[in-house]
Design an enzyme around this catalytic site. Structure first.
Site, PDB file in Angstrom:
ATOM      1  N   LEU A 236       0.817  -1.209   0.000  1.00 17.12           N
ATOM      2  CA  LEU A 236       0.000   0.000   0.000  1.00 17.12           C
ATOM      3  C   LEU A 236       0.854   1.265   0.000  1.00 17.12           C
ATOM      4  CD1 LEU A 236      -2.774   1.328   0.144  1.00 17.12           C
ATOM      5  CD2 LEU A 236      -2.669   1.131   2.638  1.00 17.12           C
ATOM      6  N   TYR A 237       2.003   1.234   0.680  1.00 14.45           N
ATOM      7  CA  TYR A 237       2.860   2.412   0.698  1.00 14.45           C
ATOM      8  C   TYR A 237       3.290   2.793  -0.723  1.00 14.45           C
ATOM      9  CZ  TYR A 237       7.042   5.259   1.168  1.00 14.45           C
ATOM     10  OH  TYR A 237       7.980   6.252   1.028  1.00 14.45           O
ATOM     11  N   GLY A 238       3.817   1.817  -1.464  1.00 16.01           N
ATOM     12  CA  GLY A 238       4.238   2.089  -2.835  1.00 16.01           C
ATOM     13  C   GLY A 238       3.080   2.532  -3.712  1.00 16.01           C
ATOM     14  N   SER A 240       0.434   4.150  -2.713  1.00 18.75           N
ATOM     15  CA  SER A 240       0.079   5.528  -2.359  1.00 18.75           C
ATOM     16  C   SER A 240       1.044   6.519  -2.986  1.00 18.75           C
ATOM     17  CB  SER A 240       0.040   5.697  -0.838  1.00 18.75           C
ATOM     18  OG  SER A 240       1.335   5.700  -0.256  1.00 18.75           O
TER      19      SER A 240
END
Length: 420
Positions: A236-238, A240
């Protein structure tokens, strides 16, 4: 230096994954986010083009649009006024310190930071960075949430910023698995809020922001190039961060906002984040704690010293292309995790304890192709992993043991999962 906001603390802490709803977004911001999401979906199915098949202008070769004659980005000089979000963060502090160290002709007239000082990692470390900026350069870091438009409006009204460098974000790959809603607020809502504000300023300031090498996800083409399709998200970080790039593209399409997104590759150095491998491993080895190695330890990282990253940021602040540009900023020399650990052990004089754990969220190899940044920005990383670790360790050993342990803490160590 204006000091009106020195003691300000009017921003609210971003919502955690405790079910509390984030502040509502303005209608136009929500609409822009929806448009960006659609643009991102289109990009996921788009193909890539090989560098060899491209020709013509250097910018066009990299899918950037040259600025028309007469269109410029403000230079970073004695007339500049710079806002750095995430100013108490690792890269934010390093950038502000670098700007403050310039000579009289190129040192900006105003450099202001803003930071929420949240507890993802130890707030004491962030306050230590802010104190360094105040003591050495006279720079203030305002305590407020970037989503707080009242604060942003007052700062712009007072300082009329020529450059905005947006580095504030919810960082961390593994934390995004257990605390997803924190990323929705910080890496989507606050990005749209700030970007929409900047896009409506006249004249628009130069806008540079932090993306991440994590956007490449499970991409199998090595080294990672800006010309590769982003169609294999790993966490999810990447996702986002790739969303940030698409939001910037949407704002260029709608409002003509020129921007530069920077895909950082594993940044380390003095004052580095405690959740990153260099600081995390050093503290654990020193304290005899067990280190978890993912994917059998078969991991390679393009460790990039913070001074090299800051060089790239400052160059990008003067880059002009009539689009939402992106650049890789890395060392372009991946290091195997085993060698990296050996170098830390050598400098501490202590052997590491470790265990293995499987993970689908971790990217096995990061490797930056920095040809675009070299060709268009003049970017040239110079710090080897050995030299960088020497500089980090010299700083680390100057801290007393109590401070080292205090700064190693934070919410990133918690495994709390939001239950829906």
């Amino acid at each position: 230096m204006h000091r009106n906001f020195e003691a300000m603390n009017i921003g609210k802490e971003p919502p955690d994954d405790n079910g509390k709803a984030p502040r509502p977004m303005k209608t136009y911001a929500a609409g822009a986010l929806a448009a960006a999401a659609a643009l991102a979906l289109f990009s996921l199915v788009a193909g890539s083009e090989s560098i060899a098949s491209l020709s013509g202008d250097a910018q066009e070769k990299w899918n950037d649009v040259p600025c028309p004659a007469g269109m410029e980005v403000p230079k970073v000089d004695a007339n500049s006024r710079v806002l750095v979000t995430g100013g108490a963060g690792f890269i934010g502090m390093s950038l502000m310190a670098s700007l403050g160290s310039r000579d009289a002709k190129t040192k900006p007239a105003v450099v202001i930071g803003i930071d929420s000082f949240n507890d993802y990692y130890a707030p004491a470390m962030k306050r230590g960075r802010a104190q360094r900026l105040k003591t050495e350069f006279g720079y203030d870091v305002i305590e407020a949430d970037v989503c707080n438009t009242e604060v942003i409006d007052k700062l712009f009204e007072q300082h009329r910023f020529t450059h905005v460098v947006h580095l504030a974000a919810q960082a961390g790959v593994r934390y995004s698995i257990t605390h997803p809603m924190t990323y929705v607020h910080n890496n989507y809502e606050c990005v749209v809020s700030l970007l929409d504000y900047v896009a409506h300023k006249k004249p628009q300031p130069a806008y540079v922001y932090a993306s991440s090498s994590s956007v490449y996800g499970l991409n199998k083409k090595i080294p990672f190039s800006e010309l590769h399709a982003i169609d294999h998200p790993a966490n999810l970080y990447g996702t986002s961060k790739f969303g940030n790039e698409q939001i910037a593209a949407a704002y260029h399409n709608i409002h003509g906002l020129k921007s530069v997104g920077l895909r950082f590759f594993t940044v380390y150095g003095p004052w580095g984040r405690p959740d990153m491998a260099v600081s995390l491993f050093t503290n654990k080895i020193e304290n005899g704690e067990t280190i978890t190695l993912f994917n059998g330890g078969e991991m390679w990282r393009d460790f990039t010293f913070v001074d090299d990253i800051v060089q790239g940021i400052e160059l990008s602040m003067e880059y002009c292309s009539d689009n939402a540009a992106v650049f890789n900023l890395g060392n372009s020399k991946p290091v195997k995790l085993g060698y990296f650990l050996e170098q830390i052990e050598k400098r501490l004089g202590v052997k590491a304890k470790f265990k293995y754990q499987a993970s689908n969220a971790e990217i096995k190899e990061t490797y930056a192709d920095v040809s675009k940044a070299h060709e268009l920005l003049g970017y040239q990383p110079t710090t080897s992993i050995e030299s960088g670790l020497d500089q980090f360790m010299a700083w680390y050993k100057k801290l007393d043991k109590r401070t080292r342990d205090e700064w190693a803490g934070g919410r990133f160590k918690a495994g709390r999962v939001r239950r829906l």
